[in-house]
Write a protein that holds these residues in place. Structure first.
Motif, short mmCIF file in Angstrom:
data_model
loop_
_atom_site.label_atom_id
_atom_site.label_comp_id
_atom_site.label_asym_id
_atom_site.label_seq_id
_atom_site.Cartn_x
_atom_site.Cartn_y
_atom_site.Cartn_z
N TRP A 159 20.00 -49.05 -40.75
CA TRP A 159 20.58 -49.49 -39.48
C TRP A 159 20.77 -48.33 -38.51
O TRP A 159 20.70 -48.51 -37.29
CB TRP A 159 21.92 -50.20 -39.72
N ASP A 160 21.00 -47.12 -39.04
CA ASP A 160 21.26 -45.98 -38.15
C ASP A 160 19.99 -45.23 -37.75
O ASP A 160 20.07 -44.17 -37.13
CB ASP A 160 22.30 -45.05 -38.78
N CYS A 184 23.55 -52.53 -33.83
CA CYS A 184 23.25 -51.96 -35.13
C CYS A 184 24.39 -52.32 -36.07
O CYS A 184 25.56 -52.00 -35.78
CB CYS A 184 23.10 -50.43 -35.04
N GLU A 186 26.16 -51.91 -39.59
CA GLU A 186 26.22 -51.03 -40.78
C GLU A 186 26.31 -51.89 -42.03
O GLU A 186 27.02 -52.89 -42.08
CB GLU A 186 27.46 -50.13 -40.68
N GLU A 187 25.54 -51.49 -43.06
CA GLU A 187 25.55 -52.23 -44.32
C GLU A 187 26.88 -52.04 -45.01
O GLU A 187 27.38 -50.93 -45.13
CB GLU A 187 24.41 -51.73 -45.21
#
Length: 192
Positions: A159-160, A184, A186-187
């Protein structure tokens, strides 16, 4: 790779499983549940996919051995024929010569058949390996509904790797999409 759930899944898997986690000194529970353990992931890949060039070399070596065996057999038959020519009458010699020629033709036919059969077998095995390799390749994965995301910096793996507003390309099983990242996410760690 040290959890019971993973070890049971590996043990229950119908397909052959090669365990190759980490480096040669690492040992995991899946090593004991898998069909084969490889020292490294590279060694596992070499075990799973035969080297096409090695198969070709072995096929050539088999052909050379068969031809040598045939020539050796022919030489022995020629020596026997020479002996018979010296020791038998002309009429008998012609009869025996015909028999040997017929036997030689038969052996030649058998050699041609054996070579063709060996070549067909090797080709079928090579086709099967190529088919298995294609089935797990990137294109087959995309055809099953997955997509690859790519930004101008390369593949997007997390995601980053991108920022909101950035354009990315999604590569699909058929065609692709150009998209703009809205957000985005974050997991989250499992258990949270």
């Amino acid at each position: 790779f040290n959890s019971e759930v993973v070890a049971r899944a590996v043990y229950a898997c119908d397909s052959p499983v090669i365990s190759a986690v980490g480096h040669e000194t690492d040992v995991t529970i899946t090593d004991f549940a898998a069909d084969v353990r490889a020292a490294t992931p590279t060694a596992a890949a070499k075990m799973a996919v035969p080297d096409v060039e090695e198969l070709r070399i072995r096929l050539r070596q088999s052909r050379v051995r068969i031809i040598r065996a045939l020539w050796s057999c022919l030489e022995r038959k020629e020596e026997r024929l020479e002996y018979l020519q010296r020791s038998l009458s002309a009429a008998r010699m012609y009869s025996l010569t015909g028999d040997f020629r017929q036997r030689l033709d038969h052996l030649s036919d058998r050699l041609d058949f054996a070579l063709a059969e060996e070549l067909r077998d090797r080709r079928a095995r090579l086709d099967a390996v190529c088919g298995r390799l294609a089935a797990v390749g990137p294109r087959a994965t995309l055809q099953r509904g997955y997509a690859l995301a790519r930004s101008e910096r390369g593949l997007v793996m997390a995601w980053d790797d991108v920022r909101p507003g950035e354009e990315i390309e999604l590569i699909l099983g058929r065609g692709g999409l150009r998209c703009r990242v809205l957000d985005c996410i974050e997991e989250k760690e499992s258990g949270e």
